[in-house]
Design a protein around this motif. Structure first.
Motif, short mmCIF file in Angstrom:
data_model
loop_
_atom_site.label_atom_id
_atom_site.label_comp_id
_atom_site.label_asym_id
_atom_site.label_seq_id
_atom_site.Cartn_x
_atom_site.Cartn_y
_atom_site.Cartn_z
N SER A 1 0.78 -1.25 0.00
CA SER A 1 0.00 0.00 0.00
C SER A 1 0.81 1.30 0.00
CB SER A 1 -1.02 0.00 1.13
OG SER A 1 -0.36 0.04 2.34
N PRO A 2 1.99 1.40 0.68
CA PRO A 2 2.65 2.72 0.61
C PRO A 2 3.42 2.94 -0.69
CG PRO A 2 3.62 1.32 2.35
CD PRO A 2 2.71 0.47 1.54
N MET A 3 3.45 1.93 -1.59
CA MET A 3 4.29 2.07 -2.79
C MET A 3 3.47 2.55 -4.00
SD MET A 3 7.03 -1.05 -2.40
CE MET A 3 8.10 -0.43 -3.69
N SER A 4 4.13 2.69 -5.15
CA SER A 4 3.47 3.22 -6.35
C SER A 4 2.47 2.21 -6.92
CB SER A 4 4.51 3.52 -7.42
OG SER A 4 5.09 2.29 -7.86
N ARG A 5 1.61 2.72 -7.81
CA ARG A 5 0.62 1.85 -8.46
C ARG A 5 1.31 0.77 -9.29
NH1 ARG A 5 -5.01 3.69 -9.64
NH2 ARG A 5 -5.84 1.79 -10.55
N LEU A 6 2.40 1.15 -9.93
CA LEU A 6 3.16 0.19 -10.74
C LEU A 6 3.64 -0.97 -9.86
CD1 LEU A 6 4.82 -0.23 -13.59
CD2 LEU A 6 6.74 0.41 -12.15
N ALA A 7 4.18 -0.62 -8.69
CA ALA A 7 4.67 -1.65 -7.77
C ALA A 7 3.51 -2.54 -7.29
CB ALA A 7 5.36 -0.98 -6.57
N GLN A 8 2.40 -1.91 -6.97
CA GLN A 8 1.25 -2.67 -6.44
C GLN A 8 0.73 -3.65 -7.49
OE1 GLN A 8 -1.35 0.58 -5.46
NE2 GLN A 8 -0.26 1.06 -3.57
N GLU A 9 0.56 -3.16 -8.72
CA GLU A 9 0.00 -4.03 -9.77
C GLU A 9 0.97 -5.13 -10.17
OE1 GLU A 9 -2.95 -0.62 -11.55
OE2 GLU A 9 -1.27 -1.27 -12.78
N THR A 10 2.26 -4.79 -10.22
CA THR A 10 3.26 -5.80 -10.59
C THR A 10 3.28 -6.91 -9.54
OG1 THR A 10 4.56 -4.03 -11.56
CG2 THR A 10 5.67 -6.13 -11.26
N ALA A 11 3.28 -6.51 -8.28
CA ALA A 11 3.31 -7.52 -7.21
C ALA A 11 2.09 -8.43 -7.33
CB ALA A 11 3.33 -6.83 -5.85
N TYR A 12 0.94 -7.83 -7.55
CA TYR A 12 -0.30 -8.61 -7.63
C TYR A 12 -0.22 -9.62 -8.78
CZ TYR A 12 -5.31 -9.59 -7.60
OH TYR A 12 -6.52 -10.23 -7.52
N GLU A 13 0.18 -9.13 -9.97
CA GLU A 13 0.21 -10.01 -11.16
C GLU A 13 1.24 -11.12 -11.01
OE1 GLU A 13 0.89 -7.23 -14.29
OE2 GLU A 13 -1.05 -6.28 -13.86
#
Ligand code: FAD
Length: 423
Positions: A207-219
């Protein structure tokens, strides 16, 4: 007369304070820590997953400061502060100070859930990481022996509560452990950690990171087979069942807790000194509110004076390191009769590794992912390790392990004394 600085806690904050003052003859420094070693928390998940040895990321305090005559080490745990006497009590004796610096970090927060506190597996210290390592390996052995398919499946379910960097890194590594190691070495097991759940109460991972980081981690974690449950929190852990806020439950013998922290308790300070999350309230110079000559640094303190961080700084290694260095410079300014410098956090960014050859990096103005991010992560995590030998050893180990996918330290070790009864 040399000023005696007593520092409780040899983590990032305490160590960096000492390193900056160790050659200044005007001070006598005593470091108090409940362990006899400094360790590097960002990599303990690799210890817990049998990827690296605990000694790769730890270093004895006495060796670290053996060349510095003005630095002494006292092994003991803080019991209480007695400000009126300028002393502290530890479980191994009392010590007096001119300046006291509290830098004991945080402990796991179970948010009042007693069953979770008793039975979940936290991962904040080397001891906890080694306990978790033994637990995972023992559970795999049990699953290999168990002929009942439902029981074996339950034994292989792993639930990780907390989708921050630690939860993400742990989920990725466990998924790869199942894929590369468990499948090959535990042929009796059909599933090989096929059910790793990563749970977070927020709508996103990291949650404290960028959208790119969040989506990459999820995928990437989805690709590795991790079951990600968002907007859901753990409510209880009863009879090997994790009870969730949406009414569902997951059967598991392994609930790993990376979900929240709370400041270490400090007895003896006035009530006004403690703020949200049990962090010690400090001013812009890290002095604890309502006290004289007592300072707090790093995760343990809450500083709301910096305009950019009105709710306090994130509990990160860089904040602790920079506060330790600023505190050292301010002690020297006090001695020199100069004006003190308030603490200003220089945000250098954040990062998380997701899987082999894949990480996400958020710099202040730019985010990136993939192989280059992974190399950056490795490099950045080697630099702050204490001890040149540790840096070289870890670099060699990582090179070998990432190529072979096969660490060989999966030993179940329970140190105990031989009682002579043949056991
Ligand atoms: C698993 C994990 C992963 C993390 N990953 C990252 C990351 O990738 N990037 C990042 O920036 N941050 C990360 N963090 C956070 C980072 O480790 C902390 O912000 C940082 O360690 C805080 O430093 P500190 O000096 O305040 O406390 P700590 O490093 O926690 O040090 C506290 C010291 O106090 C000692 N101590 C505790 N209680 C007592 C007592 N009663 N008496 C005496 N001594 C005591 C401890 O033994 C320890 O040596 C991670 C934390 C954890 C737990």
């Amino acid at each position: 007369m040399k000023k005696h600085i007593l520092i409780v806690g040899g983590g990032f904050a305490g160590i960096n304070l000492i390193k900056s003052l160790k050659n200044d003859k005007r001070f006598k420094i005593t470091l108090v820590d409940k362990n006899n070693y400094h360790f590097f928390p960002p990599l303990i998940y690799q210890v817990a997953t049998s990827f690296i040895e605990a000694s790769n990321i730890s270093y004895p305090f006495r060796k670290l400061f053996s060349d510095n005559k003005n630095v002494k080490f006292h092994m003991g745990s803080l019991v209480k502060v007695i400000p009126e006497d300028k002393t502290i009590e530890t479980d191994t004796g009392s010590l007096s100070y001119d300046y006291l610096v509290l830098a004991m970090g945080t402990e796991s927060n179970f948010f009042g859930m007693e069953n979770v506190r008793k039975c979940a597996l936290p991962m904040k210290s080397i001891e906890e990481a080694l306990y978790l390592r033994n637990h995972i390996l023992l559970t795999l052995e049990e699953a290999a022996r168990n002929k009942d398919i439902n029981e074996a499946e339950k034994l292989q379910n792993i639930v990780i509560a907390g989708g921050g960097p630690t939860g993400v890194e742990l989920a990725g590594m466990l998924a790869e452990m199942g894929r590369y190691i468990a499948k090959k070495e535990y042929p009796e097991i059909k599933l090989s950690f096929s059910s790793i759940y990563l749970i977070d109460a927020l709508p996103t991972l990291l949650s404290p990171m960028s959208r790119l980081a969040q989506e990459t981690a999820y995928e990437k974690l989805k690709e590795l087979g991790v079951k990600i449950l968002l907007n859901v929190s753990v409510k209880d852990y009863v009879d090997s069942k994790v009870i969730l806020s949406d009414g569902k439950s997951i059967e598991t013998e392994t609930l790993i807790w990376t979900s929240g922290v709370i400041g270490r308790e400090v007895h003896g300070l006035p009530e006004e000194s403690t703020g949200k999350g049990r962090r010690l309230m400090v001013d812009a110079y890290n002095k604890v509110q309502g006290t004289a000559n007592i300072y707090a640094l790093g995760d343990l303190c809450l500083m709301i004076s910096e305009e950019k961080y009105p709710k306090g700084h994130l509990q990160l290694a860089q904040v602790a390191i920079q506060q330790g260095k600023n505190m050292a410079a301010n002690f020297q300014r006090i001695e020199d009769g100069k004006v003190l410098e308030p603490f200003r956090y220089n945000d250098k960014g954040s990062m998380a590794i997701i899987s082999k050859y894949n990480a996400v990096v958020d710099l202040p103005k730019h985010s990136f992912k993939g192989f280059i991010a992974w190399l950056t992560w490795l490099f950045i995590h080697i630099i702050p390790l204490v001890g040149f030998g540790n840096k070289i050893q870890l670099a060699i180990d990582w090179f070998r392990l990432f190529i072979t996918n096969n660490p060989s330290i999966r030993l179940i070790l329970f140190p105990k004394r031989n009682t002579g009864n043949g056991q």
